[in-house]
Design an enzyme around this catalytic site. Structure first.
Site, PDB file in Angstrom:
ATOM      1  N   GLN A 120       0.859  -1.192   0.000  1.00 19.02           N
ATOM      2  CA  GLN A 120       0.000   0.000   0.000  1.00 19.02           C
ATOM      3  C   GLN A 120       0.890   1.236   0.000  1.00 19.02           C
ATOM      4  O   GLN A 120       1.611   1.485   0.969  1.00 19.02           O
ATOM      5  CB  GLN A 120      -0.867  -0.020   1.260  1.00 19.02           C
ATOM      6  CG  GLN A 120      -1.750   1.194   1.433  1.00 19.02           C
ATOM      7  CD  GLN A 120      -2.200   1.358   2.883  1.00 19.02           C
ATOM      8  OE1 GLN A 120      -1.592   0.787   3.791  1.00 19.02           O
ATOM      9  NE2 GLN A 120      -3.247   2.125   3.100  1.00 19.02           N
ATOM     10  N   SER A 123       1.191   6.545   2.452  1.00 15.86           N
ATOM     11  CA  SER A 123       1.894   7.500   3.314  1.00 15.86           C
ATOM     12  C   SER A 123       3.135   8.082   2.650  1.00 15.86           C
ATOM     13  O   SER A 123       3.836   7.384   1.921  1.00 15.86           O
ATOM     14  CB  SER A 123       2.323   6.809   4.613  1.00 15.86           C
ATOM     15  OG  SER A 123       1.220   6.249   5.250  1.00 15.86           O
ATOM     16  N   GLU A 238      -8.681  -1.557   5.680  1.00 13.73           N
ATOM     17  CA  GLU A 238      -7.433  -1.685   6.447  1.00 13.73           C
ATOM     18  C   GLU A 238      -7.741  -1.787   7.939  1.00 13.73           C
ATOM     19  O   GLU A 238      -7.182  -2.618   8.656  1.00 13.73           O
ATOM     20  CB  GLU A 238      -6.537  -0.471   6.177  1.00 13.73           C
ATOM     21  CG  GLU A 238      -5.238  -0.514   6.964  1.00 13.73           C
ATOM     22  CD  GLU A 238      -4.287   0.626   6.592  1.00 13.73           C
ATOM     23  OE1 GLU A 238      -4.777   1.704   6.206  1.00 13.73           O
ATOM     24  OE2 GLU A 238      -3.074   0.412   6.683  1.00 13.73           O
ATOM     25  N   GLU A 369      -5.463   8.491  17.743  1.00 14.74           N
ATOM     26  CA  GLU A 369      -6.068   9.831  17.819  1.00 14.74           C
ATOM     27  C   GLU A 369      -7.017  10.029  16.620  1.00 14.74           C
ATOM     28  O   GLU A 369      -8.124  10.550  16.771  1.00 14.74           O
ATOM     29  CB  GLU A 369      -4.991  10.928  17.798  1.00 14.74           C
ATOM     30  CG  GLU A 369      -4.144  11.025  19.055  1.00 14.74           C
ATOM     31  CD  GLU A 369      -3.083   9.922  19.158  1.00 14.74           C
ATOM     32  OE1 GLU A 369      -2.798   9.267  18.139  1.00 14.74           O
ATOM     33  OE2 GLU A 369      -2.563   9.703  20.258  1.00 14.74           O
TER      34      GLU A 369
HETATM   35  C1  LIG Z   1       4.212  -0.653  11.337  1.00 16.99           C
HETATM   36  C2  LIG Z   1       3.655   0.347  10.355  1.00 16.99           C
HETATM   37  C3  LIG Z   1       3.311  -0.068   9.083  1.00 16.99           C
HETATM   38  C4  LIG Z   1       2.811   0.851   8.152  1.00 16.99           C
HETATM   39  N1  LIG Z   1       2.524   0.403   6.883  1.00 16.99           N
HETATM   40  C5  LIG Z   1       2.098   1.297   5.967  1.00 16.99           C
HETATM   41  C6  LIG Z   1       1.882   0.874   4.600  1.00 16.99           C
HETATM   42  O1  LIG Z   1       2.064  -0.296   4.256  1.00 16.99           O
HETATM   43  N2  LIG Z   1       1.508   1.805   3.697  1.00 16.99           N
HETATM   44  C7  LIG Z   1       1.299   3.103   4.027  1.00 16.99           C
HETATM   45  O2  LIG Z   1       0.926   3.881   3.152  1.00 16.99           O
HETATM   46  N3  LIG Z   1       1.510   3.545   5.293  1.00 16.99           N
HETATM   47  C8  LIG Z   1       1.910   2.666   6.259  1.00 16.99           C
HETATM   48  N4  LIG Z   1       2.139   3.094   7.554  1.00 16.99           N
HETATM   49  C9  LIG Z   1       2.015   4.519   7.849  1.00 16.99           C
HETATM   50  C10 LIG Z   1       0.849   4.884   8.755  1.00 16.99           C
HETATM   51  O3  LIG Z   1      -0.361   4.825   8.060  1.00 16.99           O
HETATM   52  C11 LIG Z   1       1.152   6.284   9.286  1.00 16.99           C
HETATM   53  O4  LIG Z   1       2.295   6.191  10.096  1.00 16.99           O
HETATM   54  C12 LIG Z   1      -0.003   6.848  10.085  1.00 16.99           C
HETATM   55  O5  LIG Z   1      -1.122   7.107   9.261  1.00 16.99           O
HETATM   56  C13 LIG Z   1       0.403   8.146  10.820  1.00 16.99           C
HETATM   57  O6  LIG Z   1       1.018   9.038   9.971  1.00 16.99           O
HETATM   58  P1  LIG Z   1       2.419   9.728  10.356  1.00 16.99           P
HETATM   59  O7  LIG Z   1       3.349   8.631  10.792  1.00 16.99           O
HETATM   60  O8  LIG Z   1       2.841  10.596   9.227  1.00 16.99           O
HETATM   61  O9  LIG Z   1       2.107  10.603  11.647  1.00 16.99           O
HETATM   62  P2  LIG Z   1       1.437  12.043  11.666  1.00 16.99           P
HETATM   63  O10 LIG Z   1       0.220  12.060  10.794  1.00 16.99           O
HETATM   64  O11 LIG Z   1       2.481  13.073  11.401  1.00 16.99           O
HETATM   65  O12 LIG Z   1       0.959  12.126  13.164  1.00 16.99           O
HETATM   66  C14 LIG Z   1       1.845  12.494  14.245  1.00 16.99           C
HETATM   67  C15 LIG Z   1       1.031  12.539  15.530  1.00 16.99           C
HETATM   68  O13 LIG Z   1      -0.005  13.546  15.408  1.00 16.99           O
HETATM   69  C16 LIG Z   1      -1.288  12.995  15.673  1.00 16.99           C
HETATM   70  N5  LIG Z   1      -2.290  13.608  14.799  1.00 16.99           N
HETATM   71  C17 LIG Z   1      -2.187  13.808  13.457  1.00 16.99           C
HETATM   72  N6  LIG Z   1      -3.317  14.385  12.992  1.00 16.99           N
HETATM   73  C18 LIG Z   1      -4.164  14.520  14.050  1.00 16.99           C
HETATM   74  C19 LIG Z   1      -5.482  15.043  14.209  1.00 16.99           C
HETATM   75  N7  LIG Z   1      -6.156  15.534  13.177  1.00 16.99           N
HETATM   76  N8  LIG Z   1      -6.030  15.019  15.458  1.00 16.99           N
HETATM   77  C20 LIG Z   1      -5.354  14.531  16.517  1.00 16.99           C
HETATM   78  N9  LIG Z   1      -4.073  14.029  16.433  1.00 16.99           N
HETATM   79  C21 LIG Z   1      -3.507  14.027  15.221  1.00 16.99           C
HETATM   80  C22 LIG Z   1      -1.134  11.509  15.360  1.00 16.99           C
HETATM   81  O14 LIG Z   1      -2.107  10.745  16.056  1.00 16.99           O
HETATM   82  C23 LIG Z   1       0.286  11.225  15.814  1.00 16.99           C
HETATM   83  O15 LIG Z   1       0.312  10.986  17.198  1.00 16.99           O
HETATM   84  C24 LIG Z   1       2.641   2.201   8.512  1.00 16.99           C
HETATM   85  C25 LIG Z   1       2.999   2.632   9.805  1.00 16.99           C
HETATM   86  C26 LIG Z   1       3.494   1.716  10.712  1.00 16.99           C
HETATM   87  C27 LIG Z   1       3.869   2.201  12.089  1.00 16.99           C
END
Ligand SMILES: Cc1cc2nc3c(=O)[nH]c(=O)nc-3n(C[C@H](O)[C@H](O)[C@H](O)COP(=O)(O)OP(=O)(O)OC[C@H]3O[C@@H](n4cnc5c(N)ncnc54)[C@H](O)[C@@H]3O)c2cc1C
Length: 400
Positions: A120, A123, A238, A369
């Site tokens: 997928q 991100s 998902e 969150e």
């Molecule tokens: C083990 C693992 C596997 C993954 N596999 C995939 C994959 O296969 N494909 C893929 O595309 N992605 C994948 N991901 C990515 C995952 O979907 C993202 O890490 C996740 O959506 C959070 O995005 P970010 O890491 O950019 O954090 P951010 O979006 O930058 O968030 C940082 C912090 O801010 C908080 N936050 C953000 N927005 C809000 C809001 N509106 N209100 C309150 N709090 C908020 C979040 O909860 C978090 O604590 C994976 C992640 C992990 C850990």
């Protein structure tokens, strides 16, 4: 339910149960190659029972899938999830819902048998929770699209044959409107996959770079500019795929913890209380997921999937912490931190690895969150999150 509808459901149940017995008779799991078994399951319409006939299904109520899963698990049959979790849980429903007839014919069977693993590609470094702000560009060139950009956290990209890619095709539109969804060939020479190492020591996910990757327009899923709508099918599935499973009572992670309790000979009543509380929560979550799956008549999950995902993330963290505590001082030992490239995702066979791997449960598939925001807004009807960039053209939104 009317008597006629009940009779119909009863007939469907009998039909499904009969097909499962036939599958097991003709392909005994103990003596049949895994892929061959899964291929036969697909051909019998028992892969995703609510998909069309010829595409791994029978066009029946998805609730009947439980009959298949329970009987096959009891018979020791292989399951497609461990080898291809993203393809099985998310790719298939997206291709089935939005793909052309050719795409359904081409992709669903090898995805189910595990011959072709999927990943997928949503991100990006600047777009995680707010995935609609993504910046990877796809520019039309005749019958093809030319893709440039970077994705991150891409689970199993190192094994993937195909990826679900969302890219920006019209930056002059607001962020949710200018995206398009594609199936991308991960073997294209312009696709570069680099490992990202996790807290467990493994690199189960990756960074993926696209340099002038050409995708035929026929590999688009949904209309141009409809990428967000198609993505929602993937994202809703998902959540259910990660947090919505309905294992047998007392099995799964809680089963492993109870087994450790017995094996290690614990009998202290205060800890037993803690274990009972965890067991009760695991059972309540299992039943909640079961109810949600029964209500999901049309196959595409709704916001209720966020309940299971949120509940599972919290519970798994507490369960694995309890499991490590049961080991005493031995719980601090961790084998090896050598980097490895696993063939599956989200897997563990001991307390320490489970403890570390489950920290990610509240991030992957949408953070806790964000799950709370969805539940607050879409189920409880609370006021929405502040969204200042919703109507602005994507190209005019300030970003770092
Ligand atoms: C083990 C693992 C596997 C993954 N596999 C995939 C994959 O296969 N494909 C893929 O595309 N992605 C994948 N991901 C990515 C995952 O979907 C993202 O890490 C996740 O959506 C959070 O995005 P970010 O890491 O950019 O954090 P951010 O979006 O930058 O968030 C940082 C912090 O801010 C908080 N936050 C953000 N927005 C809000 C809001 N509106 N209100 C309150 N709090 C908020 C979040 O909860 C978090 O604590 C994976 C992640 C992990 C850990």
């Amino acid at each position: 339910m009317t008597i006629a509808a009940e009779a119909e459901t009863g007939r469907d149940e009998d039909r499904v149960a009969g097909l499962v017995e036939r599958l097991l008779d003709e392909h005994p799991p103990s003596s049949t190659d895994k892929r061959e078994f899964l291929g036969a399951q697909f051909d019998a319409g028992l892969a995703w029972i609510h998909f069309d006939e010829g595409h791994g299904g029978l066009g029946l109520n998805p609730g009947l899938q439980k009959i298949v899963q329970e009987r096959l698990a009891k018979a020791g049959a292989p399951h497609p999830y461990p080898r291809n979790p993203i393809g099985y849980g998310m790719g298939a429903p997206t291709v089935f819902t939005h793909g052309s007839e050719e795409q359904r014919d081409r992709y669903l069977r090898p995805l189910f048998t595990g011959e072709e693993v999927w990943c997928q590609l949503f991100s990006e470094p600047g777009a995680g929770s707010d995935v609609a702000s993504l910046a990877t560009r796809a520019v039309r060139d005749g019958d093809e699209w030319v893709v440039n950009g970077q994705k991150v956290w891409t689970t199993l990209a190192h094994l993937a044959r195909f990826g679900m890619l969302v890219a920006r095709t019209d930056p002059s539109q607001p962020k949710h409107k200018g995206m398009t969804y594609f199936v991308v060939d991960m073997h294209d020479p312009g696709v570069e996959v680099r490992p990202l190492r996790q807290i467990t020591g493994e690199a189960e996910f990756n960074e993926v770079y696209f340099t002038d990757v050409r995708i035929p327009d026929a590999e688009r899923l949904g209309d141009i500019g409809e990428g967000w709508r198609v993505s929602l099918t993937t994202l809703m599935n998902e959540r259910v795929s990660i947090g919505g499973s309905v294992p047998g009572r007392g099995s799964g992670l809680i089963g492993m913890v109870v087994q450790a309790w017995k094996d290690l000979g614990h009998d202290d009543p205060a800890r037993r209380d803690d274990l009972m509380r965890l067991w009760t929560r695991a059972e309540a979550l299992r039943l909640t997921n079961w109810r949600a799956s029964q209500n999901r008549r049309l196959g595409t999950p709704g916001p209720e999937g966020s309940i299971g995902k949120l509940g599972m993330a919290d519970l798994n963290k507490e369960l694995t912490a309890f499991w490590v505590d049961l080991q005493g001082a031995a719980g601090m030992l961790y084998g090896s931190y050598e980097m490895s490239r696993p063939a599956t995702a989200m897997s563990f066979d001991n307390a320490q690895k489970a403890f570390l791997r489950c920290r990610a449960n509240s991030i992957e598939g949408g953070t806790s969150e964000v799950m709370r925001n969805i539940l607050g807004e879409r189920i409880l009807g609370l006021p929405g999150d502040v969204r200042t960039d919703r109507e602005l053209p994507w190209s005019e939104v300030p970003r770092s």
